[in-house]
Motif scaffolding. Structure first.
Motif, PDB file in Angstrom:
ATOM      1  N   GLN A   1       0.799  -1.223   0.000  1.00 22.28           N
ATOM      2  CA  GLN A   1       0.000   0.000   0.000  1.00 22.28           C
ATOM      3  C   GLN A   1       0.833   1.275   0.000  1.00 22.28           C
ATOM      4  OE1 GLN A   1      -2.628  -0.412   3.380  1.00 22.28           O
ATOM      5  NE2 GLN A   1      -3.474  -2.336   2.613  1.00 22.28           N
ATOM      6  N   ARG A   2       2.126   1.135   0.003  1.00 22.92           N
ATOM      7  CA  ARG A   2       2.986   2.300  -0.019  1.00 22.92           C
ATOM      8  C   ARG A   2       3.368   2.666  -1.454  1.00 22.92           C
ATOM      9  NH1 ARG A   2       6.860   0.874   5.168  1.00 22.92           N
ATOM     10  NH2 ARG A   2       5.558   1.892   6.744  1.00 22.92           N
ATOM     11  N   VAL A   3       3.434   3.964  -1.710  1.00 26.86           N
ATOM     12  CA  VAL A   3       3.818   4.459  -3.031  1.00 26.86           C
ATOM     13  C   VAL A   3       5.013   5.380  -2.852  1.00 26.86           C
ATOM     14  CG1 VAL A   3       3.082   5.688  -5.080  1.00 26.86           C
ATOM     15  CG2 VAL A   3       1.425   4.331  -3.801  1.00 26.86           C
ATOM     16  N   ASP A   4       6.112   5.070  -3.508  1.00 25.55           N
ATOM     17  CA  ASP A   4       7.307   5.893  -3.365  1.00 25.55           C
ATOM     18  C   ASP A   4       7.204   7.151  -4.216  1.00 25.55           C
ATOM     19  OD1 ASP A   4       8.900   5.288  -6.079  1.00 25.55           O
ATOM     20  OD2 ASP A   4       7.985   3.428  -5.345  1.00 25.55           O
ATOM     21  N   ALA A   5       8.016   8.132  -3.864  1.00 24.08           N
ATOM     22  CA  ALA A   5       7.977   9.429  -4.540  1.00 24.08           C
ATOM     23  C   ALA A   5       8.336   9.310  -6.022  1.00 24.08           C
ATOM     24  CB  ALA A   5       8.928  10.397  -3.835  1.00 24.08           C
ATOM     25  N   LYS A   6       9.205   8.368  -6.355  1.00 22.75           N
ATOM     26  CA  LYS A   6       9.608   8.205  -7.753  1.00 22.75           C
ATOM     27  C   LYS A   6       8.434   7.761  -8.625  1.00 22.75           C
ATOM     28  CE  LYS A   6      13.081   5.892 -10.616  1.00 22.75           C
ATOM     29  NZ  LYS A   6      14.220   4.944 -10.621  1.00 22.75           N
ATOM     30  N   THR A   7       7.617   6.841  -8.085  1.00 21.07           N
ATOM     31  CA  THR A   7       6.443   6.368  -8.835  1.00 21.07           C
ATOM     32  C   THR A   7       5.426   7.490  -9.011  1.00 21.07           C
ATOM     33  OG1 THR A   7       6.757   4.124  -7.984  1.00 21.07           O
ATOM     34  CG2 THR A   7       4.584   4.671  -8.875  1.00 21.07           C
ATOM     35  N   LYS A   8       5.212   8.261  -7.958  1.00 24.65           N
ATOM     36  CA  LYS A   8       4.272   9.382  -8.048  1.00 24.65           C
ATOM     37  C   LYS A   8       4.713  10.380  -9.102  1.00 24.65           C
ATOM     38  CE  LYS A   8       2.409   9.329  -3.342  1.00 24.65           C
ATOM     39  NZ  LYS A   8       2.249  10.110  -2.085  1.00 24.65           N
ATOM     40  N   GLU A   9       6.012  10.634  -9.142  1.00 23.49           N
ATOM     41  CA  GLU A   9       6.522  11.588 -10.117  1.00 23.49           C
ATOM     42  C   GLU A   9       6.405  11.054 -11.539  1.00 23.49           C
ATOM     43  OE1 GLU A   9      10.690  14.024 -11.064  1.00 23.49           O
ATOM     44  OE2 GLU A   9      10.538  12.674  -9.334  1.00 23.49           O
TER      45      GLU A   9
ATOM     46  N   ASP B   1      -2.556  10.823  -8.822  1.00 20.29           N
ATOM     47  CA  ASP B   1      -3.884  10.228  -8.957  1.00 20.29           C
ATOM     48  C   ASP B   1      -3.813   8.807  -9.503  1.00 20.29           C
ATOM     49  OD1 ASP B   1      -6.332  12.447  -8.719  1.00 20.29           O
ATOM     50  OD2 ASP B   1      -4.366  13.319  -9.068  1.00 20.29           O
ATOM     51  N   LEU B   2      -2.991   8.601 -10.505  1.00 22.11           N
ATOM     52  CA  LEU B   2      -2.861   7.265 -11.086  1.00 22.11           C
ATOM     53  C   LEU B   2      -2.157   6.317 -10.125  1.00 22.11           C
ATOM     54  CD1 LEU B   2      -3.391   5.437 -13.447  1.00 22.11           C
ATOM     55  CD2 LEU B   2      -1.303   6.288 -14.547  1.00 22.11           C
ATOM     56  N   ALA B   3      -1.170   6.813  -9.386  1.00 24.98           N
ATOM     57  CA  ALA B   3      -0.490   5.989  -8.389  1.00 24.98           C
ATOM     58  C   ALA B   3      -1.466   5.553  -7.301  1.00 24.98           C
ATOM     59  CB  ALA B   3       0.676   6.755  -7.773  1.00 24.98           C
TER      60      ALA B   3
ATOM     61  N   ALA C   1      -1.823   7.040   3.043  1.00 24.95           N
ATOM     62  CA  ALA C   1      -0.926   8.107   2.586  1.00 24.95           C
ATOM     63  C   ALA C   1      -1.001   8.304   1.080  1.00 24.95           C
ATOM     64  CB  ALA C   1       0.513   7.783   2.999  1.00 24.95           C
ATOM     65  N   PHE C   2      -1.420   7.260   0.345  1.00 24.92           N
ATOM     66  CA  PHE C   2      -1.458   7.382  -1.118  1.00 24.92           C
ATOM     67  C   PHE C   2      -2.505   8.384  -1.582  1.00 24.92           C
ATOM     68  CE2 PHE C   2      -4.735   4.144  -0.430  1.00 24.92           C
ATOM     69  CZ  PHE C   2      -5.738   4.537  -1.309  1.00 24.92           C
ATOM     70  N   LEU C   3      -3.465   8.734  -0.721  1.00 22.81           N
ATOM     71  CA  LEU C   3      -4.519   9.663  -1.110  1.00 22.81           C
ATOM     72  C   LEU C   3      -4.071  11.117  -1.080  1.00 22.81           C
ATOM     73  CD1 LEU C   3      -7.509   8.070   0.836  1.00 22.81           C
ATOM     74  CD2 LEU C   3      -7.121   7.998  -1.625  1.00 22.81           C
ATOM     75  N   GLU C   4      -2.981  11.393  -0.395  1.00 24.32           N
ATOM     76  CA  GLU C   4      -2.517  12.766  -0.247  1.00 24.32           C
ATOM     77  C   GLU C   4      -2.129  13.358  -1.604  1.00 24.32           C
ATOM     78  OE1 GLU C   4       0.585  12.803   2.641  1.00 24.32           O
ATOM     79  OE2 GLU C   4      -0.556  11.582   4.067  1.00 24.32           O
ATOM     80  N   GLY C   5      -2.654  14.515  -1.874  1.00 25.63           N
ATOM     81  CA  GLY C   5      -2.323  15.199  -3.116  1.00 25.63           C
ATOM     82  C   GLY C   5      -3.166  14.795  -4.310  1.00 25.63           C
ATOM     83  N   THR C   6      -4.146  13.914  -4.103  1.00 22.82           N
ATOM     84  CA  THR C   6      -5.013  13.488  -5.209  1.00 22.82           C
ATOM     85  C   THR C   6      -6.243  14.391  -5.304  1.00 22.82           C
ATOM     86  OG1 THR C   6      -6.301  11.933  -3.844  1.00 22.82           O
ATOM     87  CG2 THR C   6      -4.264  11.120  -4.848  1.00 22.82           C
TER      88      THR C   6
END
Length: 288
Positions: free
Chosen positions: A92-100, A105-107, A163-168
């Protein structure tokens, strides 16, 4: 398995030397046989070995009990549950590199679908969910792709996973019957307070009055469903408090006090299709 055998080799070497001391009749500790600081050793089974307080075997059983593995049914069950917890949190964790790379939203959509949930993007009339081992989502960034609805009903989503919802751009979050959602999880939702408009936490048995009160930080919330919360004994009072803080809020699943005679809708935004495209029909909704 190899690491286990490697860790047993020193213990076996010490045991062999201790046994050699005993068979030769030594009554004092042989410095060549054991050098473990202030630890004093005694074998687990010493029926055939003297215990005069001077041999190298005194109190070894105490040390063995410290490192003894417990293989009863309950211990194995707890061990397996801890392994599941660790794996779930890692998934359930998403690293900053994947988000970038693919966008927040897609992450976030990937995490929801991998967790067994379903999502809906803004402007799309269909729900996307996992099909076997296949996740029908793009693996590259798509401009203006906005996550609008996330349905995590019955999933294993946890505090770390939220935490993955932050910024979506999420507007509707369904956490119905999620066994790990508790007060701490609800307190974390303030980080999406700018976009979140509807929240369903029905059946989240770990939620108490404190968690419900923390939802006062969601200033843009327009709909809240709180059915079946056995550990929230004052839902009506908390709902009244939330209404005082946010007059635009509609609370579903609770009988409000008499002084809050605000007319409540019979359906939630999810049921009425408020957050779906006009062409969305009932067949496109996720199973409840």
């Amino acid at each position: 398995m190899m690491s286990c055998f490697k860790s047993l080799r020193p213990a076996n070497r010490i045991w062999s030397r201790l046994f050699l001391c005993q068979t030769r009749g030594y009554v004092e500790r042989d410095p060549r046989a054991i050098k473990m600081g202030d630890l004093v050793f005694e074998p687990e089974y010493n029926r055939h070995m003297p215990d005069d307080g001077k041999t190298p075997f005194v109190n070894l059983n105490k040390m063995l009990n410290v490192v003894e593995a417990d293989f009863d049914k309950e211990s194995l069950k707890q061990f397996m549950q801890r392994k599941i917890d660790v794996n779930d949190i890692a998934e359930q964790r998403v690293d900053a590199k994947t988000k970038e790379k693919i966008g927040k939203d897609l992450a976030a959509a990937y995490v929801v679908v991998k967790s067994g949930g379903s999502i809906q993007f803004a402007g799309m009339d269909r729900w996307i969910e996992k099909k076997g081992s296949h996740i029908p989502l793009p693996n590259h960034n798509i401009p203006n792709l906005k996550l609008q609805v996330a349905d995590l009903t019955g999933s294993s989503i946890r505090y770390e996973g939220l935490a993955f919802l932050e910024g979506t751009s999420i507007k509707m979050l369904i956490l119905r019957d999620c066994q790990y959602i508790d007060d701490f999880c609800l307190s974390r939702l303030y980080k999406i307070s700018n976009t979140l408009e509807f929240l369903d936490i029905s059946g989240c048995t770990l939620v108490t009055d404190n968690g419900l009160a923390a939802l006062c930080k969601l200033r843009n919330l327009k709909g809240l469903r709180i059915n079946d919360l056995p550990n929230a004994g004052n839902k009506a009072l908390i709902a009244a408090y939330l209404l005082d803080e946010n007059p635009e809020l509609n609370v579903l699943g609770v009988d409000l006090p008499l002084d809050h005679d605000k007319e409540m809708p019979e359906t939630s935004p999810e049921e009425s299709g408020q957050y779906s495209d006009s062409s969305t029909n009932s067949s496109n909704k996720p199973p409840t």
